[in-house]
Design an enzyme around this catalytic site. Sequence first.
Site, PDB file in Angstrom:
ATOM      1  N   LYS A 189       0.682  -1.064   0.077  1.00  0.00           N
ATOM      2  CA  LYS A 189      -0.059   0.162   0.027  1.00  0.00           C
ATOM      3  C   LYS A 189       0.958   1.255   0.066  1.00  0.00           C
ATOM      4  O   LYS A 189       0.443   2.288  -0.372  1.00  0.00           O
ATOM      5  CB  LYS A 189      -0.991   0.104   1.185  1.00  0.00           C
ATOM      6  CG  LYS A 189      -0.331  -0.085   2.372  1.00  0.00           C
ATOM      7  CD  LYS A 189      -0.151   1.070   3.272  1.00  0.00           C
ATOM      8  CE  LYS A 189       0.557   1.038   4.409  1.00  0.00           C
ATOM      9  NZ  LYS A 189       0.666   2.129   5.222  1.00  0.00           N
ATOM     10  N   THR A 246      -3.765   5.176   4.048  1.00  0.00           N
ATOM     11  CA  THR A 246      -2.513   5.946   3.537  1.00  0.00           C
ATOM     12  C   THR A 246      -2.612   6.666   2.245  1.00  0.00           C
ATOM     13  O   THR A 246      -1.620   7.577   2.158  1.00  0.00           O
ATOM     14  CB  THR A 246      -1.353   4.736   3.168  1.00  0.00           C
ATOM     15  OG1 THR A 246      -1.910   3.868   4.287  1.00  0.00           O
ATOM     16  CG2 THR A 246      -0.148   4.949   3.161  1.00  0.00           C
TER      17      THR A 246
END
Length: 339
Positions: A189, A246
Amino acid sequence: MRTVGIIGAGSWGIALAKNLSNNGHKITIWSIIEDEIAMLKEHRECLDKLPGVKLSENVDFTCNLEETIIGKDMLVLAVPSVFTRSTAKSMAPYVAKDQKIVCVAKGIEEETLMTITEVVEAEIPAADVCVLSGPSHAEEVGTGLPTTVVAGAKTQRTAEFVQDAFMNESFRVYTSPDVLGIELGGSLKNVIALAAGMADGLGYGDNTKAALITRGISEITRLAVAMGAKAETLTGLTGMGDLIVTCQSKHSRNRKAGMLMGQGMSMEEATKEVKMVVEGVYSAKAALALAKKYNVTMPIIEQVNMVLFDGKSAKDAVTDLMLRDKRIEHAALDWNVQN
Ligand SMILES: NC(=O)c1ccc[n+]([C@@H]2O[C@H](COP(=O)([O-])OP(=O)(O)OC[C@H]3O[C@@H](n4cnc5c(N)ncnc54)[C@H](O)[C@@H]3O)[C@@H](O)[C@H]2O)c1
């Protein structure tokens, strides 16, 4: 009450210490950096990284690794992924058989393509190694904002031990046997977050961000499943959940570095500006190597690599993604596939 040694006194080590000490555990925090320990002893707070998060009297600070490890019910390895192997090597002589080590760093080792738990297991074969991951910024955990994570372990017993140690009203812990899926979601990610940051830096909008998140999880899942992880894990907290946080958060250093690159900085300039380790830069190379090894298409990760290491502009990377060969969204939904 458990005794816990936390190895690494960065933002995440401190935030987890705060959470564990709220649960009544006795904590010892270790850092390799003497000034950091001196500051923590004086202020009970990391003034530069996590200001305002005060640690209580049941937290001790030391530069002595042996003292941090021997006799502890649980160890939390919280150094950034690039320091995992060197730190695990130094820990190995003091770790007892089946002593629990909870890995909380997110990354893939560039040279070996190993995950964090694989590195720790190789360096400390005696330990019972597991992972704790999920959408969890230190700044929010440190101040007690509701957060959910997953404890992944080979045995249900270990996963539940970790769940019991960490869980409270502001920190909910699920369990899972899919350690590999959790680790791949957590590290890959960061690469997509670089791309999301680049889109922000270019002034692109919510549509672009949503595309990167959904197509990003789709390529992470393809690789993870090819490597033996479970697709369900990537739809959960440690996959989609961590990717969303994120790519959106003001706290994400990967997104911030990407944003600076989107505004025209080189990778070197952007990572220098962020001042902390930008793990997505290392994981990007590893992800590309894994994609080749497992013969998986990862177009966003390929383009991020070109921006990071080949001097391609972020704008050209987005254009190339938009003009890729036309495709169907889900291969499994092809008109020719009988359901
Ligand atoms: N910060 C977060 O919100 C957060 C949340 C979840 C997971 N994580 C993961 O936790 C890990 C640590 O992140 P962080 O935010 O605490 O990083 P950080 O940059 O704040 O941590 C740096 C710390 O690592 C230690 N360190 C520095 N050099 C070292 C060396 N050579 N050897 C051993 N230790 C050294 C020091 O204690 C230093 O303070 C990362 O892998 C990150 O992805 C972070």
